[in-house]
Design a protein around this motif. Structure first.
Motif, mmCIF file in Angstrom:
data_model
loop_
_atom_site.group_PDB
_atom_site.id
_atom_site.type_symbol
_atom_site.label_atom_id
_atom_site.label_comp_id
_atom_site.label_asym_id
_atom_site.label_seq_id
_atom_site.Cartn_x
_atom_site.Cartn_y
_atom_site.Cartn_z
ATOM 1 N N THR A 13 21.563 -34.856 18.546
ATOM 2 C CA THR A 13 20.941 -35.799 19.246
ATOM 3 C C THR A 13 21.498 -35.936 20.729
ATOM 4 O OG1 THR A 13 21.876 -37.858 18.451
ATOM 5 C CG2 THR A 13 19.872 -37.078 17.542
ATOM 6 N N LEU A 16 19.659 -35.230 23.940
ATOM 7 C CA LEU A 16 18.274 -35.830 24.021
ATOM 8 C C LEU A 16 18.192 -37.367 24.543
ATOM 9 C CD1 LEU A 16 17.053 -34.903 20.126
ATOM 10 C CD2 LEU A 16 16.763 -33.580 22.435
ATOM 11 N N PHE A 19 16.741 -41.036 22.195
ATOM 12 C CA PHE A 19 16.531 -40.686 21.099
ATOM 13 C C PHE A 19 16.617 -42.051 20.147
ATOM 14 C CE2 PHE A 19 17.869 -40.237 16.557
ATOM 15 C CZ PHE A 19 17.131 -39.179 16.212
ATOM 16 N N ARG A 75 7.811 -31.195 19.265
ATOM 17 C CA ARG A 75 7.998 -31.651 20.449
ATOM 18 C C ARG A 75 8.350 -32.947 20.480
ATOM 19 N NH1 ARG A 75 4.988 -30.658 26.342
ATOM 20 N NH2 ARG A 75 6.756 -31.830 27.517
ATOM 21 N N GLY A 76 9.448 -33.479 20.687
ATOM 22 C CA GLY A 76 9.812 -35.042 20.934
ATOM 23 C C GLY A 76 9.933 -35.931 19.458
ATOM 24 N N ARG A 115 11.937 -40.276 17.466
ATOM 25 C CA ARG A 115 11.321 -39.546 18.772
ATOM 26 C C ARG A 115 12.459 -39.488 19.785
ATOM 27 N NH1 ARG A 115 5.801 -39.739 18.618
ATOM 28 N NH2 ARG A 115 4.809 -40.789 17.077
ATOM 29 N N TRP A 116 11.928 -39.075 20.736
ATOM 30 C CA TRP A 116 12.776 -38.871 22.136
ATOM 31 C C TRP A 116 12.158 -38.539 23.297
ATOM 32 C CZ3 TRP A 116 13.359 -35.496 17.995
ATOM 33 C CH2 TRP A 116 12.893 -34.087 18.183
ATOM 34 N N ALA A 117 12.652 -38.931 24.308
ATOM 35 C CA ALA A 117 11.499 -38.728 25.599
ATOM 36 C C ALA A 117 11.802 -37.606 26.258
ATOM 37 C CB ALA A 117 12.044 -39.915 26.495
ATOM 38 N N ALA A 118 13.012 -36.834 26.278
ATOM 39 C CA ALA A 118 13.202 -35.557 26.970
ATOM 40 C C ALA A 118 14.510 -35.065 26.295
ATOM 41 C CB ALA A 118 13.298 -35.958 28.432
#
Length: 169
Positions: A13, A16, A19, A75-76, A115-118
């Motif tokens: 992570t 990311l 996260f 994705r994400g 989840r993660w933003a980018a």
């Protein structure tokens, strides 16, 4: 001293942005995503009608026996997969997913756990954190149509309709 699993999580992570693990009270299995424009009352009525028809017409249709097992990355999203106990359970799960609106040939029942933003995830490393996970067996007695409503602390889920899979003639 950090465990090997903690170090693996940090490596998986590290690149990311934002996260975060999904709190347990937001866990749910996803069979189909309809989007914001869907009419939940119409979808709920259609689902209840289709489940009722299947319960009367298909021998062996009823609550499938499942467990959470394996993992993957969209994705994400880091997710834990759903494993049916046998072929009949897999057939019921695919049938119900189709009734809910998914393409039963390509859908993947799953539970989002992070989840993660980018950022670009190392899919193998991140999914590998849970690749060997196998949870306890349980029976899916119903399916729920759920609305997701964005709030400041993340999405809130509201059950619009619950349909029993234990259909009797």
């Amino acid at each position: 001293m950090r465990s090997a699993r903690s170090r693996q999580l940090e490596r998986a992570t590290g690149g990311l942005r934002r996260f975060r693990f999904v709190p347990a009270q937001r866990w749910h299995l996803t069979l189909c995503f309809h989007g914001d424009e869907a009419d939940p009352d119409r979808l709920g009525d259609r689902l209840a009608h289709r489940v009722g028809q299947a319960g009367r017409a298909q021998p062996g249709f009823g609550p499938p026996r499942l467990r959470m097992a394996g993992a993957g990355v969209f994705r994400g999203v880091l997710w834990i997969g759903v494993q049916p106990a046998g072929d009949a359970d897999a057939d019921v799960l695919a049938t119900v997913a189709g009734m809910a609106g998914s393409d039963p040939r390509s859908f993947r029942a799953h539970m989002t756990v992070a989840r993660w933003a980018a950022g670009r995830a190392d899919r193998d490393l991140l999914a590998g954190l849970f690749a060997d996970y196998e949870g306890p067996w349980w029976e899916a007695r119903d399916v729920s149509l759920v609305c997701s409503e964005q709030q400041s602390g993340g999405p809130a889920y509201r059950t619009v309709r619950r349909v029993s899979l234990a259909v009797t003639c």
